[in-house]
Design an enzyme around this catalytic site. Structure first.
Site, short mmCIF file in Angstrom:
data_model
loop_
_atom_site.label_atom_id
_atom_site.label_comp_id
_atom_site.label_asym_id
_atom_site.label_seq_id
_atom_site.Cartn_x
_atom_site.Cartn_y
_atom_site.Cartn_z
CE LYS A 280 -3.98 -1.80 2.59
NZ LYS A 280 -5.01 -1.55 1.58
CG ASP A 350 -3.93 -4.15 -0.34
OD1 ASP A 350 -4.11 -4.54 0.83
OD2 ASP A 350 -4.01 -2.96 -0.69
CD GLU A 352 -5.83 -8.03 3.40
OE1 GLU A 352 -5.63 -7.50 2.29
OE2 GLU A 352 -6.51 -7.49 4.29
NE ARG A 354 -11.14 -9.61 -2.11
CZ ARG A 354 -11.48 -8.70 -3.00
NH1 ARG A 354 -11.84 -9.06 -4.21
NH2 ARG A 354 -11.47 -7.41 -2.69
N1 BES Z 1 -8.31 -3.66 4.29
C1 BES Z 1 -8.39 -3.24 2.94
C2 BES Z 1 -9.65 -2.45 2.64
C3 BES Z 1 -9.69 -1.05 3.20
C4 BES Z 1 -8.95 -0.04 2.63
C5 BES Z 1 -10.53 -0.77 4.25
C6 BES Z 1 -9.03 1.24 3.14
C7 BES Z 1 -10.62 0.51 4.75
C8 BES Z 1 -9.87 1.52 4.19
C9 BES Z 1 -8.42 -4.46 2.03
O1 BES Z 1 -7.65 -5.53 2.45
C10 BES Z 1 -7.85 -4.03 0.73
O2 BES Z 1 -6.72 -3.66 0.69
N2 BES Z 1 -8.68 -4.05 -0.30
C11 BES Z 1 -8.27 -3.64 -1.59
C12 BES Z 1 -8.89 -4.57 -2.59
C13 BES Z 1 -8.36 -4.38 -3.98
C14 BES Z 1 -6.92 -4.81 -4.07
C15 BES Z 1 -9.22 -5.18 -4.93
C16 BES Z 1 -8.76 -2.21 -1.79
O3 BES Z 1 -9.85 -1.89 -1.35
O4 BES Z 1 -8.02 -1.41 -2.38
ZN ZN Z 2 -7.35 -5.69 4.43
MN MN Z 3 -5.64 -5.35 1.84
#
Ligand code: BES
Ligand code: ZN
Ligand code: MN
Length: 501
Positions: A280, A350, A352, A354
């Site tokens: 990230k 990222d 992860e 799911r």
């Molecule tokens: N934990 C994050 C989702 C998240 C991001 C929650 C910001 C709250 C604030 C999750 O694991 C994630 O990184 N999701 C990605 C999915 C994508 C790679 C399809 C996302 O939302 O960018």
């Molecule tokens: Zn996450």
């Molecule tokens: Mn993530």
């Protein structure tokens, strides 16, 4: 904090402070009117001179009002009478508590419960007031060396209800609110704990100490060795880059006969989500300590369920894991065989949550559950769709979705349904595996739920995306304890149905 209910006239209360409302513009509520009469116009005089307009949230603290037994009277602006809604009511109560806490009244009697809030009864007003009060005095100071707590904090709040007949209802409301508040506080504490302390093992230890407190609760711990035996390769893949062991913690509440199918609540417990190899950006990455908000809510919920001793069998799962980049970490391109036997092509490490949840959702098949609900800070897309105000609800089982939305409305813990139509499934097709772990930018919250839906065919299932609601950022950064109120309400409703049958 301690709470009580009473029914009496304001001038006769012997308390450190009594709290009464004033509407905008400069209009006394009936209770304020009563105080004005006994004090021979003391209050209306002040108001005429312009000391208080009555705008929502305005506060005026008075001392030694003539012929009033209480030491102080706190006048609280309630805005325009016709415009008083749920949100404003909760905000006014929270602001009142804050003021009392900072001005040395250690106990108070509030008449704000007599305000008229459209469509809501005394039970709701007392319950929300107690929840708002508990929320507003919450602090997380464990790791500060100088605590800076108020010198004379508010310890007891008594709510006045219109008639004696409302007293029992008010007491029920306090009891329910206190049980919910305990869960909310537990969820906030564990979520606010930093990721160098709060790792999967810490979650497990918190669960163990909760289980010690209630006879109905018991604990089971699934570490990496057991996961390997069970074939939970997807869950294990996410944790492989971390020095902290992945641990799935199972808390069971036994409140009904053995043959009653349990309700299972699964919480995403990523104690830190760096993104892994698909790392990230660094801005606000610290907030990814809150990626265990789902597990935190489940821990809190189990506390509430046990405190209420609900006549249900409820199983709470904390899917603890940490997502880190490392030589041993899983990578984009990897194809993993999940516990269900279905294969997943990892396109983004990222995504992860799911990967962890799919195996946890397969694991729970063994309970032959009546219903399974998972709670997860799953997608940034959810924050784009609904902002910070509503939890997203996704389910292909309409009755369950309705039950959840109803519970959300009853508890004023906002939730909104998103569709889970088959059309979206195409987005997660993979040329090499049964599915990919991401579905592209459009409808990211829905495609994440589509992914989970492929692992939940054996029971009624709903998914809650709490990415926007589990915490607030900015100056007042902190966990919210959501959606503990909504889920507790959902289970309370289930329990009543079970009682009627
Ligand atoms: N934990 C994050 C989702 C998240 C991001 C929650 C910001 C709250 C604030 C999750 O694991 C994630 O990184 N999701 C990605 C999915 C994508 C790679 C399809 C996302 O939302 O960018
Ligand atoms: Zn996450
Ligand atoms: Mn993530």
């Amino acid at each position: 904090m301690e709470f009580g209910v009473k029914s009496g006239s304001p001038e006769k209360q012997r308390s450190a402070c009594i709290v009464v409302g004033v509407f905008e513009p400069r209009r006394l509520t009936p209770v304020a009117e009563q105080l004005d009469e006994v004090s021979e116009g003391y209050i209306s005089n002040l108001i005429r001179r312009g000391d208080l307009e009555g705008k929502a949230g305005q506060m005026l603290l008075l001392h030694h009002v003539p012929n009033v037994l209480s030491e102080r009277v706190l006048l609280v602006g309630c805005g325009k009478e016709r415009e008083l809604n749920e949100r404003q009511y909760k905000q006014i109560v929270a602001k009142t508590i804050q003021t009392l806490n900072e001005t040395g009244s250690m106990e108070a009697v509030s008449f704000l419960t007599e305000l008229h809030v459209r469509g809501r009864d005394t039970y709701w007003k007392v319950r929300q007031a107690v929840e708002a009060a508990n929320n507003s005095v919450y602090t997380f100071l464990q790791l500060k060396t100088k605590k800076g707590e108020p010198r004379r904090p508010l310890r007891k709040m008594v709510f006045n209800v219109p008639t004696r007949r409302d007293l029992t209802l008010g007491e029920r409301a306090i009891e329910h609110a206190q049980a919910i508040s305990v869960g909310v506080k537990v969820a906030k504490d564990v979520a606010n704990m930093p990721p160098n302390i709060c790792n999967p093992k810490y979650l497990n230890e918190q669960a163990a100490s909760l289980v010690e407190q209630y006879d109905t609760l018991s604990l089971e711990t699934i570490g990496e060795a057991k996961m390997a035996e069970l074939g939970m390769n997807s869950y294990l893949a996410v944790g492989r880059g971390s020095a902290n062991e992945s641990i799935m913690t199972i808390i069971s509440h036994k409140g009904a006969a053995d043959d009653q199918a349990p309700i299972v609540i699964v919480g995403k417990g990523i104690t830190f989500d760096s993104g892994g190899i698909s790392i990230k950006p660094s801005e606000a990455m610290d907030e990814m300590k809150y990626d265990m908000g789902g597990a935190a809510a489940v821990l809190g919920l189990m506390h509430s369920v046990a405190a209420l001793n609900l006549p249900l069998n409820v199983i709470g799962i904390l899917a603890g894991c940490e997502n880190m980049p490392d030589a041993d970490a899983y990578r984009p391109g990897d194809i993993i065989t999940t516990m269900s036997g279905q294969t997943v092509e990892v396109l983004n490490t990222d995504a992860e949550g799911r990967m962890v949840l799919c195996d946890a959702l397969t694991y729970v098949e063994r309970y032959e559950p009546d219903t399974v609900i998972d709670v997860a800070t799953l997608t940034g897309a959810c924050v784009i769709a609904l902002g910070k105000h509503a939890t997203a609800v996704l389910s292909s089982h309409n009755p369950l979705a309705h039950e959840i939305i109803n519970a959300s409305e009853q508890s004023s813990d906002k939730a909104w349904r998103l569709p889970l139509w088959d059309e979206y499934q195409e987005q997660i097709e993979s040329p090499f595996a049964d599915m990919a772990n991401i579905g592209g930018r459009p409808a990211g919250t829905i495609t994440a739920a589509c992914f989970l839906s492929r692992f939940t065919k054996k029971y009624n299932w709903a998914h809650l995306d709490i990415a926007g609601t589990a915490w607030v950022g900015g100056a007042r950064k902190g966990a919210t304890g959501r959606p503990v109120p909504m889920l507790t309400q959902y289970l309370m409703n289930k329990a009543n149905i079970a009682l009627d049958e």
